[in-house]
Design a protein around this motif. Structure first.
Motif, short mmCIF file in Angstrom:
data_model
loop_
_atom_site.label_atom_id
_atom_site.label_comp_id
_atom_site.label_asym_id
_atom_site.label_seq_id
_atom_site.Cartn_x
_atom_site.Cartn_y
_atom_site.Cartn_z
N LYS A 81 0.85 -1.20 0.00
CA LYS A 81 0.00 0.00 0.00
C LYS A 81 0.88 1.25 0.00
O LYS A 81 1.74 1.41 -0.87
N GLN B 89 -4.52 -5.86 8.46
CA GLN B 89 -3.55 -4.92 9.00
C GLN B 89 -4.25 -3.77 9.73
O GLN B 89 -3.83 -3.37 10.82
N TYR B 90 -5.29 -3.24 9.13
CA TYR B 90 -6.02 -2.12 9.73
C TYR B 90 -6.66 -2.53 11.06
O TYR B 90 -6.55 -1.82 12.07
N GLU C 120 -2.06 -0.57 10.33
CA GLU C 120 -2.33 0.23 9.14
C GLU C 120 -3.35 1.30 9.50
O GLU C 120 -4.24 1.07 10.33
N GLN D 11 1.53 1.99 6.68
CA GLN D 11 1.80 0.77 7.43
C GLN D 11 2.54 1.07 8.73
O GLN D 11 3.33 2.01 8.81
#
Length: 251
Positions: free
Chosen positions: A111, A174-175, A180, A186
């Protein structure tokens, strides 16, 4: 040669033991230096004891919330075999046996993090070297937002041949785990999970001193939000998912 004397004791001119702790047998240390060194030693002992108290508190956390059974993408186990086929694997399938923790290192790559984080790379270099020892106590995987091909290309460049590498792609893994932000920046951390007898996965913390220290030390303060990598400790998440809740260091 004279009789041996313990390094941990300072000896005066009379040969009698005095009250200050000597770390070496080097001559010429001033009384002021020895006194300051002793003050530091006692402070380090108290820090160690405090870490043990915090670790016990971490291990005593109650069961966390139920975690979604996220889907990851994984290439062949042998990096030399290329990047196809890519298969899907669920979070619950990453546990290799009952009563084993699953430790996830969130790799800052993908990302908005368009190039692999160098500090994360440093840590993963080390994890690859001790992977067979880590596997004695827990299952360990590296997860990144980068696609499987990019992740595996970097792994080949680094010689990571002993680690399980997973891409979470566009999922919210990840979020949701705090690695994230809303813009796709990140942040590196370590998550630890356990699986109940009925297959339910929950965030947890290491139940052994060794894993608590390993995962805490590996948690990173690298952040694309600031564009810097820092070695300064910072507070972690309060959920207990991050093993870095109380201790964070370069990663």
């Amino acid at each position: 040669m004279g009789s041996a004397r313990p390094v941990g004791v300072t000896w005066g001119l009379s040969g009698q033991e005095d009250t200050l702790y000597r770390h070496t047998r080097l001559p010429g240390a001033s009384a002021g230096y020895l006194a300051a060194r002793e003050e530091l030693r006692l402070a380090e002992i108290e820090l160690m004891r405090h870490r043990e108290r915090v670790a016990a508190q971490r291990r005593a956390l109650p069961a966390g919330p139920v975690v979604e059974d996220y889907v990851f993408l994984e290439g062949p186990a042998d990096l030399a075999a290329g990047d196809q086929p890519v298969r899907e694997v669920r979070l619950s399938e990453l546990f290799t046996a009952p009563d084993r923790a699953l430790v996830v290192y969130h790799f800052m790559y993908g990302k908005r993090q368009t190039s692999p984080c160098p500090m994360c790379t440093l840590w993963i270099d080390g994890f690859d070297g001790v992977a067979r020892h880590l596997a004695q106590n827990a299952d360990f995987v590296v997860v990144a937002a980068a696609g499987p091909a990019a992740l595996r290309r970097h792994a080949r460049d680094r010689g990571w041949s002993r680690l399980r590498l997973l891409s979470c792609g566009d999922s919210t893994f990840q979020y949701d785990l705090g690695a994230e932000d809303e813009d796709g920046a990140q942040d590196s951390t370590v998550s630890v999970f356990t699986r109940d007898g009925d297959g339910t996965v929950r965030p947890s913390t290491p139940r052994t001193r060794g894993w608590a220290r390993t995962s805490s030390s590996a948690a990173s303060t690298c952040s694309t939000r600031s564009g810097t990598c820092s070695t300064s400790p910072r507070a972690g998440a309060a959920t207990g998912t991050r093993a870095s809740t109380t201790e964070r260091a370069p990663g």
